[in-house]
Every structure is written in C-alpha cells, then in structure tokens.
Design a protein around this motif. Structure first.
Motif, PDB file in Angstrom:
ATOM      1  N   CYS A   1       9.195  -8.877 -10.547  1.00 28.59           N
ATOM      2  CA  CYS A   1       9.065  -7.631  -9.791  1.00 28.59           C
ATOM      3  C   CYS A   1       9.213  -6.423 -10.718  1.00 28.59           C
ATOM      4  O   CYS A   1       8.422  -5.476 -10.677  1.00 28.59           O
ATOM      5  N   ILE A   2      10.217  -6.475 -11.589  1.00 31.82           N
ATOM      6  CA  ILE A   2      10.435  -5.375 -12.532  1.00 31.82           C
ATOM      7  C   ILE A   2       9.195  -5.175 -13.404  1.00 31.82           C
ATOM      8  O   ILE A   2       8.720  -4.054 -13.591  1.00 31.82           O
ATOM      9  N   ASN A   3       8.618  -6.280 -13.888  1.00 30.76           N
ATOM     10  CA  ASN A   3       7.446  -6.170 -14.751  1.00 30.76           C
ATOM     11  C   ASN A   3       6.233  -5.578 -14.035  1.00 30.76           C
ATOM     12  O   ASN A   3       5.491  -4.779 -14.602  1.00 30.76           O
ATOM     13  N   THR A   4       6.052  -5.960 -12.785  1.00 33.05           N
ATOM     14  CA  THR A   4       4.929  -5.402 -12.026  1.00 33.05           C
ATOM     15  C   THR A   4       5.076  -3.886 -11.904  1.00 33.05           C
ATOM     16  O   THR A   4       4.134  -3.135 -12.121  1.00 33.05           O
ATOM     17  N   TYR A   5       6.277  -3.450 -11.579  1.00 31.05           N
ATOM     18  CA  TYR A   5       6.481  -2.014 -11.376  1.00 31.05           C
ATOM     19  C   TYR A   5       6.411  -1.227 -12.686  1.00 31.05           C
ATOM     20  O   TYR A   5       5.951  -0.091 -12.710  1.00 31.05           O
ATOM     21  N   LYS A   6       6.866  -1.872 -13.770  1.00 31.78           N
ATOM     22  CA  LYS A   6       6.817  -1.212 -15.083  1.00 31.78           C
ATOM     23  C   LYS A   6       5.412  -0.769 -15.438  1.00 31.78           C
ATOM     24  O   LYS A   6       5.205   0.261 -16.079  1.00 31.78           O
ATOM     25  N   ASP A   7       4.437  -1.598 -15.037  1.00 32.88           N
ATOM     26  CA  ASP A   7       3.043  -1.288 -15.365  1.00 32.88           C
ATOM     27  C   ASP A   7       2.486  -0.137 -14.532  1.00 32.88           C
ATOM     28  O   ASP A   7       1.444   0.413 -14.842  1.00 32.88           O
TER      29      ASP A   7
ATOM     30  N   PHE B   1      13.851   7.217 -10.858  1.00 29.72           N
ATOM     31  CA  PHE B   1      14.395   5.874 -11.050  1.00 29.72           C
ATOM     32  C   PHE B   1      13.738   4.967 -10.012  1.00 29.72           C
ATOM     33  O   PHE B   1      13.630   5.346  -8.848  1.00 29.72           O
ATOM     34  N   LEU B   2      13.350   3.783 -10.445  1.00 28.97           N
ATOM     35  CA  LEU B   2      12.920   2.787  -9.472  1.00 28.97           C
ATOM     36  C   LEU B   2      14.152   1.982  -9.075  1.00 28.97           C
ATOM     37  O   LEU B   2      14.821   1.386  -9.930  1.00 28.97           O
ATOM     38  N   ILE B   3      14.465   1.986  -7.794  1.00 32.17           N
ATOM     39  CA  ILE B   3      15.617   1.228  -7.318  1.00 32.17           C
ATOM     40  C   ILE B   3      15.104   0.021  -6.547  1.00 32.17           C
ATOM     41  O   ILE B   3      14.459   0.179  -5.507  1.00 32.17           O
ATOM     42  N   ILE B   4      15.365  -1.148  -7.084  1.00 35.04           N
ATOM     43  CA  ILE B   4      14.941  -2.359  -6.372  1.00 35.04           C
ATOM     44  C   ILE B   4      16.107  -2.821  -5.513  1.00 35.04           C
ATOM     45  O   ILE B   4      17.118  -3.308  -6.015  1.00 35.04           O
TER      46      ILE B   4
ATOM     47  N   LYS C   1       0.827  -1.226   0.000  1.00 39.10           N
ATOM     48  CA  LYS C   1       0.000   0.000   0.000  1.00 39.10           C
ATOM     49  C   LYS C   1       0.850   1.261   0.000  1.00 39.10           C
ATOM     50  O   LYS C   1       0.591   2.216  -0.722  1.00 39.10           O
ATOM     51  N   GLU C   2       1.884   1.238   0.847  1.00 39.62           N
ATOM     52  CA  GLU C   2       2.714   2.439   0.963  1.00 39.62           C
ATOM     53  C   GLU C   2       3.487   2.715  -0.321  1.00 39.62           C
ATOM     54  O   GLU C   2       3.606   3.862  -0.753  1.00 39.62           O
ATOM     55  N   ASP C   3       3.976   1.636  -0.963  1.00 41.38           N
ATOM     56  CA  ASP C   3       4.680   1.822  -2.234  1.00 41.38           C
ATOM     57  C   ASP C   3       3.748   2.479  -3.256  1.00 41.38           C
ATOM     58  O   ASP C   3       4.147   3.392  -3.982  1.00 41.38           O
ATOM     59  N   LEU C   4       2.501   1.987  -3.291  1.00 43.09           N
ATOM     60  CA  LEU C   4       1.548   2.527  -4.271  1.00 43.09           C
ATOM     61  C   LEU C   4       1.230   3.989  -3.979  1.00 43.09           C
ATOM     62  O   LEU C   4       1.127   4.823  -4.884  1.00 43.09           O
ATOM     63  N   MET C   5       1.106   4.300  -2.687  1.00 43.35           N
ATOM     64  CA  MET C   5       0.825   5.676  -2.278  1.00 43.35           C
ATOM     65  C   MET C   5       1.963   6.616  -2.740  1.00 43.35           C
ATOM     66  O   MET C   5       1.734   7.707  -3.230  1.00 43.35           O
ATOM     67  N   ILE C   6       3.194   6.135  -2.613  1.00 45.09           N
ATOM     68  CA  ILE C   6       4.343   6.958  -2.995  1.00 45.09           C
ATOM     69  C   ILE C   6       4.389   7.129  -4.518  1.00 45.09           C
ATOM     70  O   ILE C   6       4.641   8.230  -5.019  1.00 45.09           O
ATOM     71  N   ILE C   7       4.094   6.059  -5.242  1.00 42.64           N
ATOM     72  CA  ILE C   7       4.076   6.167  -6.708  1.00 42.64           C
ATOM     73  C   ILE C   7       3.030   7.191  -7.144  1.00 42.64           C
ATOM     74  O   ILE C   7       3.261   7.986  -8.055  1.00 42.64           O
TER      75      ILE C   7
ATOM     76  N   GLU D   1      14.411   4.874 -15.275  1.00 45.96           N
ATOM     77  CA  GLU D   1      15.304   3.714 -15.234  1.00 45.96           C
ATOM     78  C   GLU D   1      14.831   2.798 -14.116  1.00 45.96           C
ATOM     79  O   GLU D   1      14.250   3.261 -13.136  1.00 45.96           O
ATOM     80  N   ILE D   2      15.109   1.508 -14.277  1.00 44.46           N
ATOM     81  CA  ILE D   2      14.853   0.571 -13.183  1.00 44.46           C
ATOM     82  C   ILE D   2      16.182  -0.100 -12.858  1.00 44.46           C
ATOM     83  O   ILE D   2      16.814  -0.694 -13.731  1.00 44.46           O
ATOM     84  N   VAL D   3      16.642   0.066 -11.631  1.00 44.60           N
ATOM     85  CA  VAL D   3      17.994  -0.383 -11.274  1.00 44.60           C
ATOM     86  C   VAL D   3      17.962  -1.309 -10.049  1.00 44.60           C
ATOM     87  O   VAL D   3      17.630  -0.868  -8.958  1.00 44.60           O
ATOM     88  N   PRO D   4      18.297  -2.582 -10.235  1.00 45.03           N
ATOM     89  CA  PRO D   4      18.376  -3.487  -9.085  1.00 45.03           C
ATOM     90  C   PRO D   4      19.711  -3.308  -8.358  1.00 45.03           C
ATOM     91  O   PRO D   4      20.747  -3.222  -9.009  1.00 45.03           O
ATOM     92  N   ILE D   5      19.687  -3.243  -7.043  1.00 50.14           N
ATOM     93  CA  ILE D   5      20.933  -3.088  -6.279  1.00 50.14           C
ATOM     94  C   ILE D   5      20.914  -3.908  -4.992  1.00 50.14           C
ATOM     95  O   ILE D   5      19.866  -4.393  -4.559  1.00 50.14           O
TER      96      ILE D   5
END
Ligand SMILES: Nc1nc2c(ncn2[C@@H]2O[C@H](COP(=O)(O)OP(=O)(O)OP(=O)(O)O)[C@@H](O)[C@H]2O)c(=O)[nH]1
Ligand SMILES: [Mg+2]
Length: 297
Positions: free
Chosen positions: A132-138, A115-118, A98-104, A144-148
C-alpha cells in the motif's frame, strides 16, 4: 521557540478522520459512525503542549455530491486544502479508489505539505501495508507516510512529533485551555445526531438533522432543560424514528443524555421531537437554517 499552525484532516468519507481528531485531543469533539458522511461541518480541535499549538481541522469526507448539503460538505473540506500549514490525507490500507485519487489531484494542485496517513492498519496483515505504501508513493511525493490505528491510538504519538517538526515557529492562536471553537449547543446537537445514526438503520440516518430548540439552565438547581428536534426527510421516516410506543426515540434520547451530562457536568432533562421537512438536504434555505455556515453556501 514554540511552534504553531493549522493542520487539516482530509480524506474520503468513513476513513476515520474524526476518530483521529478525537484521539489527538482525548475528547469527543467530532461524532463518528460506521456510516459514511457523518461529519457535515468543519470542526476545529485545538491541541496545546509545551512544544506549541496544533489547530486541527476535521472536515467532511470528500465525495461526489448529489444534493445541496453534499455540495456544502465537499466545499467545506476542499477549501481548507489551500489555507493550512499541513494536510493529513487519510486513507484506508488498500488500493486507492476514485475518491482518493481525486483528493490527491486537489492536493497536487495546491502543492501544500502533505502527510499520507494510512489508517485502520489493524484490519490488514503487515505485508499488505508495504504494498500500500509503495502504491501511494508513486502517486505523490508525500512529506511523510505514517501508518496508524486511530481508534486504538497506535502511531498517533509519532504523528504528533512529526507534525510539530513541520509546523512554523510562532505563538499559539488560541488560549492554552481552549480545545474547540464549537459552541456547546452544537456539540449537544451533534451528540444527539450520533446516537440517532447509531440507533436507526441504514436508510434514514443520512437524511436527518438535529436542531436545538431551547437550552436553559435552571436557576434553582444544577439541571439543564434541553428541547431538540430531529428533522427527517419523509413522513414515512417519522414513525420509524419514534418507534413502537416511542421506544426508538427514547433510546436515542437516553444514550444522548448520558453523554451530554458528561459534557456539561450537569444533570440534563432532554426532550426530543421529530419533524418532517421534505428534501431539506436539497434546499439551500433549509440547509442554511440547520446550523451550517452561511459562508460555505
Ligand atoms: N478498524 C478500525 N476502524 C476504525 C479506525 N479508525 C476509525 N475506525 C472506524 O471507521 C468508522 C468511520 O470513522 P469516522 O471517524 O467517523 O470517519 P470519518 O472519516 O470522520 O467519516 P466522515 O465524517 O463520514 O467523512 C467508524 O466506525 C470508526 O470506528 C481504525 O484505526 N481501525
Ligand atoms: Mg468525520
């Protein structure tokens, strides 16, 4: 031409924002812990190299606040969103909550480069990362999407290059050798709070604040005398913080002292005290007095 700009690190509590800031700077500017809502203020970390200057702003985790301090923290984080050149939105490698969605949603409203940083990719198998990347892409067209993995530093160098690619041209905002806007006293108070978070158990840490009462360098020797008070919310918390014959507070003190000595490069004589201020997190007056920025209240 050199580049420079402001980059805000946002996300829900405990995703690793402060760990990432420290990793970028190679210094402990922001305290971290495995407990949510560790960061309470905006913290600026300045990174300068031959390409230019990145001014990072680490922010408190965005959550549903339940007291004045929480409101202050969320406001301090949310107001940076509209003011910066780039946003790093940190998430954990699983389905958005929920919180992630609220921030988006907030990010969408401002439309700033994001940038989305995973983070914490060390905690999942690689196949799950793609999902996970695909869910956020939508959810949003992130630049950019950057896994770290922030605490090992994996992906951080690549992230740095990407940030410079997006920042505008311009001179640095701060001197090349400056790494933070935080006064030493504040860093010292934060180091003590970090050790208290670490040494104390679940319930108490959220309700503590640390205030530096005196901070004085001796004239004849390279020693700093520091008196600090740990403020807690309940009378019943006081004996827990102090511990049997002072064992707990001594442990907090000696762990903190070692890090403060490293920070100041000097011997430190640290004395800790404990005081009760009931429900201070609900009191605007007290929140103001415990070192929080008045502009945010
Ligand atoms: N496994 C794993 N843990 C991590 C990683 N990065 C950070 N952590 C851990 O996650 C916890 C939270 O880290 P913080 O940096 O304090 O998180 P934060 O987002 O600043 O939290 P708040 O200040 O409360 O909003 C700590 O226990 C970190 O050690 C990572 O890459 N992998
Ligand atoms: Mg933090």
């Amino acid at each position: 031409m050199k580049k420079s700009g402001f980059v805000s690190i946002i996300g829900r509590p405990n995703v690793g924002k402060s760990t990432l800031l420290n990793q970028f700077l190679g210094e402990k500017l922001a305290i971290t812990s495995n407990k949510p809502q560790t960061t309470r203020n905006r913290i600026q970390g300045i990174y300068t190299n031959e390409k230019g200057q990145i001014v990072f702003i680490d922010t408190p985790g965005i959550h549903k606040p339940s007291h004045k301090l929480g409101e202050y923290m969320v406001k301090a984080a949310s107001t940076t969103i509209g003011d910066v050149d780039l946003i790093l939105l940190l998430v954990e490698p699983r389905r958005p909550g929920k919180e992630d969605l609220m921030i988006i949603d907030q990010v969408k409203k401002v439309g700033a480069d994001t940038f989305l940083i995973i983070n914490k990719i060390d905690t999942i198998p690689k196949v799950n990362l793609l999902e996970c990347i695909n869910t956020y892409k939508d959810l949003y067209s992130f630049q950019e999407i950057v896994p770290i993995c922030a605490f090992k530093g994996d992906g951080v160098r690549e992230l740095q290059d990407l940030i410079f690619a997006y920042l505008p041209e311009g001179p640095g905002f701060f001197p090349d050798d400056m790494i933070t806007d935080q006064p030493e006293r504040q860093l010292v108070a934060e180091y003590i709070r970090e050790k208290a978070l670490y040494v104390l158990d679940q319930e108490i840490p959220h309700g503590i604040a640390v205030v530096i009462d005196t901070f004085a360098e001796r004239e004849d020797k390279a020693i700093v005398d520091i008196n600090a008070t740990i403020i807690c919310e309940k009378e019943s918390h006081k004996p827990i913080i102090i511990g049997k014959q002072g064992a707990t507070i001594r442990e907090i003190g000696s762990q903190a002292r070692r890090e403060i000595e490293r920070l100041l490069g000097m011997q430190v004589n640290l004395k800790l005290w404990v005081k009760v201020k009931e429900r201070w997190r609900d009191s605007e007056f007290l929140v103001k007095n415990f070192g929080f920025d008045k502009k945010e209240l």
